[in-house]
Design a protein around this motif. Structure first.
Motif, PDB file in Angstrom:
ATOM      1  N   LEU A 174       6.515   5.569   9.159  1.00 24.12           N
ATOM      2  CA  LEU A 174       6.628   4.852   7.892  1.00 24.12           C
ATOM      3  C   LEU A 174       7.960   5.146   7.200  1.00 24.12           C
ATOM      4  O   LEU A 174       8.540   6.218   7.377  1.00 24.12           O
ATOM      5  CB  LEU A 174       5.502   5.283   6.941  1.00 24.12           C
ATOM      6  N   HIS A 194      -4.343   6.720   6.538  1.00 28.10           N
ATOM      7  CA  HIS A 194      -3.530   5.645   7.124  1.00 28.10           C
ATOM      8  C   HIS A 194      -4.347   4.850   8.137  1.00 28.10           C
ATOM      9  O   HIS A 194      -4.205   3.617   8.239  1.00 28.10           O
ATOM     10  CB  HIS A 194      -2.298   6.253   7.775  1.00 28.10           C
ATOM     11  N   LEU A 253       1.397   5.486  -0.553  1.00 30.96           N
ATOM     12  CA  LEU A 253       0.926   6.865  -0.620  1.00 30.96           C
ATOM     13  C   LEU A 253       1.872   7.626  -1.534  1.00 30.96           C
ATOM     14  O   LEU A 253       3.048   7.805  -1.225  1.00 30.96           O
ATOM     15  CB  LEU A 253       0.911   7.506   0.765  1.00 30.96           C
ATOM     16  N   ARG A 277       0.839  -1.194   0.000  1.00 28.11           N
ATOM     17  CA  ARG A 277       0.000   0.000   0.000  1.00 28.11           C
ATOM     18  C   ARG A 277       0.878   1.249   0.000  1.00 28.11           C
ATOM     19  O   ARG A 277       1.689   1.448   0.896  1.00 28.11           O
ATOM     20  CB  ARG A 277      -0.952  -0.022   1.203  1.00 28.11           C
ATOM     21  N   LEU A 282       3.962   9.251  11.015  1.00 26.29           N
ATOM     22  CA  LEU A 282       3.189   8.017  10.853  1.00 26.29           C
ATOM     23  C   LEU A 282       4.015   6.766  11.114  1.00 26.29           C
ATOM     24  O   LEU A 282       3.482   5.653  11.083  1.00 26.29           O
ATOM     25  CB  LEU A 282       2.597   7.951   9.436  1.00 26.29           C
ATOM     26  N   ILE A 335       5.644   5.833   1.869  1.00 28.24           N
ATOM     27  CA  ILE A 335       5.323   7.083   1.210  1.00 28.24           C
ATOM     28  C   ILE A 335       6.335   7.314   0.091  1.00 28.24           C
ATOM     29  O   ILE A 335       7.550   7.201   0.311  1.00 28.24           O
ATOM     30  CB  ILE A 335       5.349   8.260   2.199  1.00 28.24           C
ATOM     31  N   ARG A 378      -6.835   2.602   5.996  1.00 32.94           N
ATOM     32  CA  ARG A 378      -6.191   1.513   5.257  1.00 32.94           C
ATOM     33  C   ARG A 378      -4.692   1.777   5.309  1.00 32.94           C
ATOM     34  O   ARG A 378      -4.173   2.533   4.502  1.00 32.94           O
ATOM     35  CB  ARG A 378      -6.713   1.491   3.822  1.00 32.94           C
ATOM     36  N   PRO A 379      -3.981   1.181   6.248  1.00 35.91           N
ATOM     37  CA  PRO A 379      -2.592   1.573   6.526  1.00 35.91           C
ATOM     38  C   PRO A 379      -1.672   1.486   5.308  1.00 35.91           C
ATOM     39  O   PRO A 379      -1.723   0.531   4.530  1.00 35.91           O
ATOM     40  CB  PRO A 379      -2.155   0.574   7.605  1.00 35.91           C
ATOM     41  N   PHE A 380      -0.843   2.506   5.177  1.00 36.81           N
ATOM     42  CA  PHE A 380       0.181   2.528   4.138  1.00 36.81           C
ATOM     43  C   PHE A 380       1.403   1.736   4.584  1.00 36.81           C
ATOM     44  O   PHE A 380       1.682   1.603   5.778  1.00 36.81           O
ATOM     45  CB  PHE A 380       0.618   3.971   3.841  1.00 36.81           C
ATOM     46  N   ASP A 381       2.172   1.270   3.605  1.00 34.56           N
ATOM     47  CA  ASP A 381       3.458   0.638   3.876  1.00 34.56           C
ATOM     48  C   ASP A 381       4.618   1.578   3.588  1.00 34.56           C
ATOM     49  O   ASP A 381       5.710   1.403   4.132  1.00 34.56           O
ATOM     50  CB  ASP A 381       3.625  -0.624   3.014  1.00 34.56           C
ATOM     51  N   ALA A 414      -3.281  12.477   5.679  1.00 31.79           N
ATOM     52  CA  ALA A 414      -2.504  11.242   5.671  1.00 31.79           C
ATOM     53  C   ALA A 414      -2.810  10.384   6.907  1.00 31.79           C
ATOM     54  O   ALA A 414      -2.902   9.151   6.812  1.00 31.79           O
ATOM     55  CB  ALA A 414      -1.009  11.558   5.611  1.00 31.79           C
ATOM     56  N   ARG A 415      -2.978  11.015   8.055  1.00 31.42           N
ATOM     57  CA  ARG A 415      -3.334  10.266   9.268  1.00 31.42           C
ATOM     58  C   ARG A 415      -4.668   9.559   9.079  1.00 31.42           C
ATOM     59  O   ARG A 415      -4.817   8.384   9.448  1.00 31.42           O
ATOM     60  CB  ARG A 415      -3.437  11.219  10.467  1.00 31.42           C
TER      61      ARG A 415
END
Length: 402
Positions: A135, A106, A5, A3, A133, A114, A109-112, A102-103
């Motif tokens: 990340l 996230h 962003l 995932r 975050l 950016i 659906r959590p990002f892995d 972004a919060r």
């Protein structure tokens, strides 16, 4: 499922459909993958009121805050663009505007990871957001972000800090990677990844038919690029002035239009040189297919899309020895020539190609590895490694993604 962003201040919208189109194409290529989920945040810089009600800012303010753009989920938050500050606060303002969004995304659906798509202001902003975050993040350098912003003292410090905190970085050419390292960015975390080209859209066509469709008979030189001093259009105009019977068509918009038109008029070249203005993307392939040469006298580039699009169309290029030009042309002499960035240098290179035109199939062969699919495969591998935590230890700057 990885995932991602994607953070990009360069991204098309309904009022500027060609703005940052290379980021759009790359992102669309990635989004086609079943193992990757992409959401795009394309911030819009706005000055304080009442300046926000004037000119292009008023148009920018009317853009939707969220939309489906060619199948992509695109968010367009506004950030404060303070006039007269030289851009040094852009990254901070951008991060402040994007972080709440972004919060929320996230949390849903959590990002892995950016991915910042331009080194400034996107890179330092991504560093702040990623830190908040928890990340990893990657930054892509494309040319002018390094060559211009990297020379501005206060901004260069922000870029160096972001690059040192990034899990990895991407340069669009090997030469740009070296320029980044020369600025002090950690070379061990920079991987080159050449741009992509749509090999179906930019394809071999009958040149005589394409030229007839443009209403041109005889040798044709085409130049693609914004009408700004950086692109060196006046050099190409002066070069063509030395080549009797050769036509020149310049596609692009920008503040230099009136000055360039006046230059054309002074040289009495109205019958041979035309400023086309903005050319719709659908018309660019036919324009390139009809050209005998694509000449672009830029002062600096990373690795220009116009170069590879022309070559994919079977049209050789004439360009200065800048950025990734040698990297592209080392694939075969048929693809074009490096020229001294002077009217005489460009005239000589254009004349040599016109005198002995290479086979168009040989020209195209040079960029057949430059597909957007291949670009996406390399990017996915890079992002997956960084998301897995191997970025800083596994990147080898000598191992090009290309």
């Amino acid at each position: 499922m990885l995932r991602l962003l994607t953070l990009s201040t360069l991204f098309p919208n309904e009022t500027r459909p060609e703005f940052g189109i290379f980021v759009e194409r790359q992102t669309l290529s990635l989004a086609k993958r079943d193992d990757l989920d992409v959401r795009v945040v394309a911030p819009v810089g706005m000055p304080p009121w009442p300046l926000s009600r004037l000119g292009r800012y008023r148009v920018g303010g009317s853009l939707p805050h969220r939309e489906r753009w060619k199948g992509l989920d695109v968010y367009r938050p506004r950030f404060l663009n303070l006039p007269g500050t030289g851009g040094r606060f852009h990254a901070r303002m951008l991060a402040d505007a994007v972080l709440p969004l972004a919060r929320r995304l996230h949390a849903e659906r959590p990002f892995d990871l950016i991915a910042a798509e331009f080194f400034y202001p996107d890179g330092p902003a991504a560093a702040r957001i990623a830190s908040a975050l928890g990340l990893p993040f990657s930054i892509t350098a494309r040319g002018s972000d390094i060559h211009h912003w990297g020379r501005v003292p206060g901004i260069a410090r922000q870029m160096l800090d972001a690059g040192n905190r990034a899990a990895g970085m991407i340069a669009v050419s090997e030469a740009l990677r070296d320029d980044m390292a020369a600025l002090g960015l950690p070379a061990s975390r920079i991987r080159p990844n050449t741009t992509g080209v749509d090999l179906a859209r930019f394809a071999l066509r009958d040149r005589a038919t394409a030229k007839a469709g443009l209403g041109i008979d005889g040798p044709l030189v085409v130049s693609l690029g914004a009408l700004i001093p950086l692109k060196g259009h006046a050099i190409v105009i002066d070069a063509v002035a030395r080549l009797p019977g050769v036509q020149l068509r310049i596609a692009g918009q920008g503040p230099e239009r009136e000055r360039l038109q006046a230059h054309i008029d002074r040289l009495n070249l109205r019958d041979r040189v035309t400023l086309l203005g903005g050319v719709p993307q659908d018309a660019v392939p036919a324009l390139l297919a009809g050209a005998d040469v694509m000449a672009l006298a830029s002062e600096r580039e990373g690795l220009a899309n116009a170069w590879v699009e022309a070559i994919a169309s079977g049209t050789p290029i004439v360009v200065p020895d800048i950025g990734g030009a040698r990297q592209v042309l080392r694939g075969g002499a048929a693809a074009g020539r490096l020229a001294e960035r002077t009217p005489a240098g460009f005239a000589a290179a254009i004349e040599a190609i016109l005198a002995a035109p290479p086979a168009r199939s040989e020209v195209r062969r040079v960029v057949e590895p430059y597909s957007w699919q291949a670009n996406g495969e390399r990017l996915h591998g890079h992002y997956a490694r960084l998301a897995a935590g191997g970025g800083r230890n596994q990147i080898d700057s000598r191992a090009s993604l290309s």
